[in-house]
Every structure is written in structure tokens, then in C-alpha cells.
Design a protein around this motif. Structure first.
Motif, mmCIF file in Angstrom:
data_model
loop_
_atom_site.group_PDB
_atom_site.id
_atom_site.type_symbol
_atom_site.label_atom_id
_atom_site.label_comp_id
_atom_site.label_asym_id
_atom_site.label_seq_id
_atom_site.Cartn_x
_atom_site.Cartn_y
_atom_site.Cartn_z
ATOM 1 N N GLN A 1 -26.112 -26.517 -1.817
ATOM 2 C CA GLN A 1 -26.565 -26.315 -0.441
ATOM 3 C C GLN A 1 -28.027 -26.707 -0.263
ATOM 4 O O GLN A 1 -28.402 -27.343 0.733
ATOM 5 N N ARG A 2 -28.851 -26.320 -1.229
ATOM 6 C CA ARG A 2 -30.281 -26.643 -1.141
ATOM 7 C C ARG A 2 -30.492 -28.154 -1.183
ATOM 8 O O ARG A 2 -31.301 -28.706 -0.425
ATOM 9 N N THR A 3 -29.751 -28.833 -2.050
ATOM 10 C CA THR A 3 -29.892 -30.280 -2.157
ATOM 11 C C THR A 3 -29.408 -30.966 -0.888
ATOM 12 O O THR A 3 -30.012 -31.948 -0.427
ATOM 13 N N TYR A 4 -28.333 -30.457 -0.292
ATOM 14 C CA TYR A 4 -27.852 -31.076 0.942
ATOM 15 C C TYR A 4 -28.874 -30.935 2.062
ATOM 16 O O TYR A 4 -29.011 -31.836 2.900
ATOM 17 N N ASP A 5 -29.588 -29.827 2.091
ATOM 18 C CA ASP A 5 -30.686 -29.700 3.055
ATOM 19 C C ASP A 5 -31.682 -30.847 2.877
ATOM 20 O O ASP A 5 -32.160 -31.431 3.856
ATOM 21 N N ASP A 6 -32.016 -31.153 1.634
ATOM 22 C CA ASP A 6 -32.946 -32.256 1.375
ATOM 23 C C ASP A 6 -32.362 -33.592 1.834
ATOM 24 O O ASP A 6 -33.088 -34.457 2.342
ATOM 25 N N VAL A 7 -31.055 -33.755 1.675
ATOM 26 C CA VAL A 7 -30.398 -34.993 2.097
ATOM 27 C C VAL A 7 -30.428 -35.139 3.611
ATOM 28 O O VAL A 7 -30.818 -36.188 4.150
ATOM 29 N N ILE A 8 -30.034 -34.109 4.334
ATOM 30 C CA ILE A 8 -29.911 -34.242 5.790
ATOM 31 C C ILE A 8 -31.266 -34.321 6.489
ATOM 32 O O ILE A 8 -31.364 -34.865 7.593
ATOM 33 N N PHE A 9 -32.317 -33.807 5.846
ATOM 34 C CA PHE A 9 -33.653 -33.924 6.429
ATOM 35 C C PHE A 9 -34.398 -35.169 5.933
ATOM 36 O O PHE A 9 -35.555 -35.362 6.239
#
Length: 424
Positions: free
Chosen positions: A395-403
Motif C-alpha cells: 500500500q505504501r509503495t502504491y502511494d508512491d506510484v500514484i503520486f
């Protein structure tokens, strides 16, 4: 129920359970104490679940006047932070609610009691469901219900976009049809669906549709290319407004309180049907449920335990805690009170009783499960120790991806590397 683990929460869970394991030999109590017994029972969930659970506990106390039950509930993150602190301090509950990401963690740190030999009647619970509470051959948790994956949606918003959603029995849709539908809805001004790339649970479904699994024999069952492909799909949908923008997706934690659908930022959302009663009470009775899209025979939808109940190894009242657990999953009155607030009742006889008399939100869950029965396969199985850290990192990594702080390719590589370390 699908929930998001914050970084602080995961650190607290792991650290606290390690401390608890070390302290067990010093502070654990023996058998049942004489006289009146007071149990502590804790869970997380929405208000509808809390109301029903408290009413079921009250009924249990009427039947067992020699047992008093103190209850506590909260949101997911707050629940595990508090539970971890209590366990570490030797003040953990007697009966607790856990999920797939935490059963293995707690058992391997000797927090959970092996349920073998306790007064539990498990013969009416499907073996595939029971397997979700087994670790290293022992039964450490009992499923509190049965759930499967769904797309919960506001039909009016799809109709306004000229889209018909396959909600009836026997209907289905492909990924091409699904992506076309949500991009058409997105063109009307609201995202077609909440971005589903944030949750490792939905990636697990996608993997099964492609002949793979999240974990295999305690090891990762996927590689970097799999996750990159999945996140590239969600990225393309975000560009076309088919899924929610990053600002809405980052708030997702699986609860209705932080739901983009409930917040009117999307027209639909993937979740487990054990949350459907919560959606209906929070959003309105106009919501409907549809199957997930699939291009093959394996839909990736499975009969899963949404949450499970476990008895603490350190409880001084294991027999009484087991009696409460048995009541919650096997008693007809408890089934009537709890309804479908944790999905379908795990006991097959109680399930037949509840669904036969169901109305409103309970009926919606029963009807959806009945309509999708031919698409639902057996449970995926328990997640290994280390999976809670993997879930949080995903989840934390996906935040980095979408931002835009990291590419989908680099994000996928990071998740796989960190996951391998967590499982080693």
C-alpha cells in the motif's frame, strides 16, 4: 474485511507480540478460576457490526449468568495498536478478532491458544473456511463468517453513463467490458470505480485469474512483471478517469468511513461482501453488488473467512472464551442477531436459517452470494508470517506510484524485494 495497516501499526503489532511471547512463561495464567468469570472480547468494524455483536453478547450473558463479557471495538488501525499494547503489557483480551494478515503473525509469537480439545463444534463449518485458521497443522482461529469479493456500485450512475452492470444470477463481464464501463462513467464527472491498485487483496484475485497465487508454500507466488502489469493497468485507467485520483485513493483503508464510494468520489468499489451491510447503512439502499470482471474460467473470487475469532494463549478463562466463540458461530439466536455483519454465517445450518428469513442488508448479502455461487472457488488459504508487513509495504509503495514519486516498474521491484525479505 479488507483493511489498511499503517507503518506504525505494523511495527507495534510485531514488536508487541515479540514482547508478549517472551513474557508468556512468566505471566501466563493456568486454567479456569473459580467463581464468576469476566471475559474481554475485542473486534474491529463498522457501527452495524458493533451493534449486532453487542446484542449477541448480551444474549450470551443471559444464557450464562456466571460469565460477564466486557467488549471493545474500534477501527482497524486503532484496534491493532491497542491490542498490541495490551498483549505486550499482559492485559490482552480473552477472545479477539483477527484477519488473514495477522493470524500467522500472532500464532508464531505464541499469542494464540491451540483450539484442539476445547468445547467447540466445528463440524458444520466448511473445511476450506476452517483452513484459514490453521497454522502448522493446529487450529488457532475459527472463521466468523464467509465472504467473497464483489463490486459494490450505485446503479444510477452507471445507467446515466449508458452502462448496464451484470448484477443478475448467471451474468458476468470481461475486463474489457469492465474497463469500458468505468471509463464511460468517468466521463460523466465521477470516477467509475475506486482505484483497486492499492490493495494486495485485489492483486491476489488478479493473480488467480492468471494462474498464479500471492503465496506458494510460504514463498512469493508472483514476480516483478506480474505486479508491474497490474499497476500499469490501474495507471491507464486513472489517466482515463476510470478510477479515482491519487488524492482519493490514498485515503482508502477498507472501511466505509474512508470509502471513496461512500464519499461520492466514485460510482463503485471493490470490497468483500461482508462489508455490504456497512455500505448500505452508510450510502443507502440503492446500492447493488456485481461480480468482479474475469476473462477466463477462474474468476479469482473465493469463499473466504472475512475475519476469525481466536482465544488468547494467556487467558485465564480459555474454556469460557471458547464457550463464547462457540455461541457466536453456532447458536441460532446469535446467528439471527449477527445476521450478515461478518458475511454469511460460517455454520451451514445457521446460514440457511439466517438467509431464509433475511430482509434488508442481510438479504442483499445472501442474495449476492447465492447469485455468484457458481463463480466462487475455495478459499485461497492462510497468509504466511510476514504478510502483514508485505500488505503495508504494498500500500505504501502504491502511494508512491500514484503520486509519481516512483514508476510502476520500480515500485513493483521494491515490493518484491521487500516481500522476499519479510518472508525469509
Amino acid at each position: 474485511m479488507l483493511e489498511r495497516l499503517s507503518r506504525g501499526c505494523v511495527r507495534a503489532v510485531v514488536a508487541a507480540t515479540v514482547v508478549a511471547a517472551a513474557a508468556t512463561t512468566l505471566t501466563a495464567c493456568g486454567g479456569e478460576s473459580g467463581g464468576p468469570t469476566t471475559l474481554r472480547f475485542v473486534w474491529w468494524g463498522n457501527e452495524d457490526r458493533a451493534t449486532a455483536t453487542k446484542a449477541a453478547v448480551a444474549q450470551f450473558e443471559k444464557l450464562h449468568p456466571d460469565i460477564k463479557v466486557e467488549t471493545e471495538y474500534s477501527g482497524y488501525d486503532a484496534y491493532f495498536q491497542k491490542l498490541s499494547t495490551q498483549v505486550a503489557g499482559g492485559a490482552g483480551p480473552d477472545l479477539m478478532q483477527l484477519d488473514r494478515a495477522t493470524i500467522g503473525e500472532y500464532e508464531h509469537r505464541h499469542v494464540l491458544a491451540d483450539l484442539a480439545g476445547m468445547s467447540l463444534h466445528l463440524d458444520k463449518i466448511d473445511a476450506n473456511l476452517l483452513a484459514g485458521g490453521k497454522v502448522d497443522g493446529g487450529q488457532y482461529a475459527v472463521p466468523a463468517g464467509q465472504t467473497t469479493q464483489m463490486l459494490v456500485l450505485d446503479p444510477a450512475k452507471f445507467t446515466a453513463a449508458g452502462v448496464t452492470v451484470p448484477t443478475a444470477k448467471g451474468q458476468s463481464w470481461t475486463w474489457a467490458q469492465f474497463t469500458d464501463a468505468i471509463t464511460k462513467v468517468g466521463a460523466t464527472g465521477v470516477a467509475g470505480t475506486t482505484d483497486f491498485g492499492w490493495a494486495i487483496d485485489w492483486f491476489e484475485v488478479w493473480l488467480h485469474q492468471h494462474g498464479k497465487s500471492l503465496y506458494t508454500a510460504g514463498k512469493l507466488g508472483f514476480d516483478t512483471n506480474d505486479l508491474q502489469t497490474f499497476w500499469t493497468l490501474t495507471g491507464s485507467l486513472r489517466d482515463r478517469k476510470g478510477v479515482t485520483p491519487a488524492t482519493a485513493t490514498t485515503k482508502m483503508d477498507g472501511s466505509t468511513q474512508n470509502s471513496a464510494l461512500v464519499g461520492k468520489q466514485s460510482a463503485s468499489e471493490i470490497n468483500y461482501d461482508s462489508s455490504l451491510t456497512g455500505y448500505l447503512s452508510s450510502y443507502g439502499a440503492q446500492l447493488a453488488a456485481a461480480p468482479l470482471p474475469s476473462d477466463g474460467k477462474d474468476t479469482g473470487m473465493a469463499a473466504m473467512p472475512p475475519v476469525s475469532f481466536a482465544v488468547s494463549q494467556r487467558s485465564s478463562h480459555k474454556d469460557a472464551a471458547a464457550k463464547l466463540l462457540d455461541f457466536l458461530v453456532n447458536d441460532p439466536d446469535a446467528g439471527k442477531i449477527l445476521g450478515a455483519t461478518r458475511g454469511l454465517p460460517p455454520n451451514q445450518d445457521i446460514r440457511t436459517q439466517v438467509c431464509g428469513a433475511a430482509t434488508g442488508a442481510n438479504k442483499a448479502v445472501c442474495d449476492y452470494e447465492a447469485a455468484q455461487r457458481d463463480k466462487v472457488g475455495p478459499a485461497f488459504g492462510a497468509w504466511p508470517t510476514g504478510s502483514s508487513a508485505i500488505k503495508r509495504d504494498f500500500q505504501r509503495t502504491y502511494d508512491d506510484v500514484i503520486f509519481g514519486r516512483i514508476s510502476a516498474a520500480d515500485g513493483a521491484k521494491r515490493v518484491v524485494q521487500n516481500a522476499q525479505n519479510s518472508l525469509s
